[in-house]
Design a protein around this motif. Structure first.
Motif, PDB file in Angstrom:
ATOM      1  N   ILE A 247       0.834  -1.195   0.000  1.00  0.00           N
ATOM      2  CA  ILE A 247       0.000   0.000   0.000  1.00  0.00           C
ATOM      3  C   ILE A 247       0.874   1.252   0.000  1.00  0.00           C
ATOM      4  O   ILE A 247       0.661   2.189  -0.774  1.00  0.00           O
ATOM      5  CB  ILE A 247      -0.946   0.007   1.212  1.00  0.00           C
ATOM      6  N   ARG A 248       1.892   1.249   0.836  1.00  0.00           N
ATOM      7  CA  ARG A 248       2.737   2.441   0.966  1.00  0.00           C
ATOM      8  C   ARG A 248       3.653   2.639  -0.228  1.00  0.00           C
ATOM      9  O   ARG A 248       4.148   3.732  -0.457  1.00  0.00           O
ATOM     10  CB  ARG A 248       3.536   2.357   2.264  1.00  0.00           C
ATOM     11  N   ASN A 249       3.889   1.584  -0.975  1.00  0.00           N
ATOM     12  CA  ASN A 249       4.688   1.714  -2.199  1.00  0.00           C
ATOM     13  C   ASN A 249       3.818   2.083  -3.392  1.00  0.00           C
ATOM     14  O   ASN A 249       4.283   2.149  -4.527  1.00  0.00           O
ATOM     15  CB  ASN A 249       5.421   0.403  -2.503  1.00  0.00           C
ATOM     16  N   GLY A 250       2.515   2.274  -3.142  1.00  0.00           N
ATOM     17  CA  GLY A 250       1.612   2.660  -4.207  1.00  0.00           C
ATOM     18  C   GLY A 250       1.175   1.503  -5.080  1.00  0.00           C
ATOM     19  O   GLY A 250       0.678   1.711  -6.183  1.00  0.00           O
ATOM     20  N   GLU A 251       1.339   0.266  -4.581  1.00  0.00           N
ATOM     21  CA  GLU A 251       0.951  -0.903  -5.356  1.00  0.00           C
ATOM     22  C   GLU A 251      -0.379  -1.443  -4.846  1.00  0.00           C
ATOM     23  O   GLU A 251      -0.593  -1.567  -3.644  1.00  0.00           O
ATOM     24  CB  GLU A 251       2.007  -2.002  -5.224  1.00  0.00           C
ATOM     25  N   ALA A 252      -1.282  -1.747  -5.736  1.00  0.00           N
ATOM     26  CA  ALA A 252      -2.539  -2.375  -5.342  1.00  0.00           C
ATOM     27  C   ALA A 252      -2.296  -3.801  -4.899  1.00  0.00           C
ATOM     28  O   ALA A 252      -3.031  -4.344  -4.089  1.00  0.00           O
ATOM     29  CB  ALA A 252      -3.534  -2.361  -6.501  1.00  0.00           C
ATOM     30  N   SER A 253      -1.274  -4.421  -5.425  1.00  0.00           N
ATOM     31  CA  SER A 253      -0.894  -5.778  -5.043  1.00  0.00           C
ATOM     32  C   SER A 253       0.558  -5.975  -5.408  1.00  0.00           C
ATOM     33  O   SER A 253       1.122  -5.215  -6.160  1.00  0.00           O
ATOM     34  CB  SER A 253      -1.755  -6.813  -5.770  1.00  0.00           C
ATOM     35  N   SER A 254       1.185  -7.004  -4.881  1.00  0.00           N
ATOM     36  CA  SER A 254       2.582  -7.267  -5.211  1.00  0.00           C
ATOM     37  C   SER A 254       2.670  -8.354  -6.259  1.00  0.00           C
ATOM     38  O   SER A 254       1.685  -8.746  -6.855  1.00  0.00           O
ATOM     39  CB  SER A 254       3.349  -7.656  -3.943  1.00  0.00           C
ATOM     40  N   ARG A 255       3.907  -8.897  -6.519  1.00  0.00           N
ATOM     41  CA  ARG A 255       4.145  -9.782  -7.640  1.00  0.00           C
ATOM     42  C   ARG A 255       3.290 -11.033  -7.664  1.00  0.00           C
ATOM     43  O   ARG A 255       2.994 -11.616  -8.694  1.00  0.00           O
ATOM     44  CB  ARG A 255       5.618 -10.225  -7.634  1.00  0.00           C
ATOM     45  N   PHE A 256       2.870 -11.488  -6.464  1.00  0.00           N
ATOM     46  CA  PHE A 256       2.126 -12.745  -6.447  1.00  0.00           C
ATOM     47  C   PHE A 256       0.721 -12.584  -7.002  1.00  0.00           C
ATOM     48  O   PHE A 256       0.037 -13.559  -7.270  1.00  0.00           O
ATOM     49  CB  PHE A 256       2.037 -13.310  -5.019  1.00  0.00           C
TER      50      PHE A 256
END
Length: 202
Positions: A65-74
């Motif tokens: 969330i704090r990196n501005g990603e809705a989700s990560s690689r998985f």
């Protein structure tokens, strides 16, 4: 990923959950599984393992969330199927991969989108555009090793072989053996990033 498990499933939250919603879910699970509640209970070891899993899942989601990603690689992007686009690139369906990426709303393009766009540009020989997209992916998600590796390796190739070339195109009719090796290493890295292996010994 939390020991092979999707952290959103571990915490029981949606991928679109806000930080406040994630914190609320985390607090509820802590109340339920905190090891202090299991003193003298044979289930204490299980509770310890569960809390470790919950803590790791919470950290991963908050970082996303704090990196501005809705989700990560998985997880797949909320706007396009990341795994499907990777497969299209890996199998050489570059035009279709680019079409899928082009349909994503510019306001919703995340780090994974820019990484895949960079991969498409690389396959087409548009190394400046590839570099720009890899750079954008890394700036959005600086902790992603795959994005950083692609940026660094293409940066080395770009600096050594593309000085003075027009943006988006790289044409060198006098490619020597060292240049070929550099190209192959970079291609192998990109292939490995997407599940393939151009040079099995590397």
């Amino acid at each position: 990923m939390t020991n092979g498990k999707d952290p959103y499933v571990v915490l029981g939250v949606q991928r679109s959950a806000s930080e406040e919603e994630v914190k609320a879910a985390y607090k509820e699970l802590v109340k339920k599984y905190h090891p202090d509640q299991y003193e003298g209970n044979p289930l204490k070891d299980v509770a310890n393992e569960k809390m470790a899993e919950i803590n790791q899942a919470y950290d991963e989601i908050i970082n996303n969330i704090r990196n501005g990603e809705a989700s990560s690689r998985f997880s797949a992007s909320a706007n396009f199927d990341s795994a499907a686009v990777r497969n299209l690139i890996q199998t050489g369906n570059i035009t279709e991969a680019d079409n899928v990426l082009s349909r994503v709303d510019p306001a919703m393009r995340d780090a994974e989108w820019y990484f895949l766009k960079g991969s498409v540009c690389y396959k087409r020989g548009w190394f400046n555009e590839a570099y720009d997209n890899f750079s954008r992916a890394s700036s959005i998600n600086p902790g992603n090793a795959e994005y950083a590796a692609a940026l660094n390796q293409l940066g080395s190739q770009r600096n050594g072989q593309m000085n003075g070339m027009p943006s988006g195109y790289y044409q060198n009719k006098n490619v020597d053996a060292a240049s070929c090796c550099c190209d192959l290493i970079c291609l192998d890295s990109c292939c490995e990033c997407m599940g393939g292996d151009l040079i099995p010994c590397c």
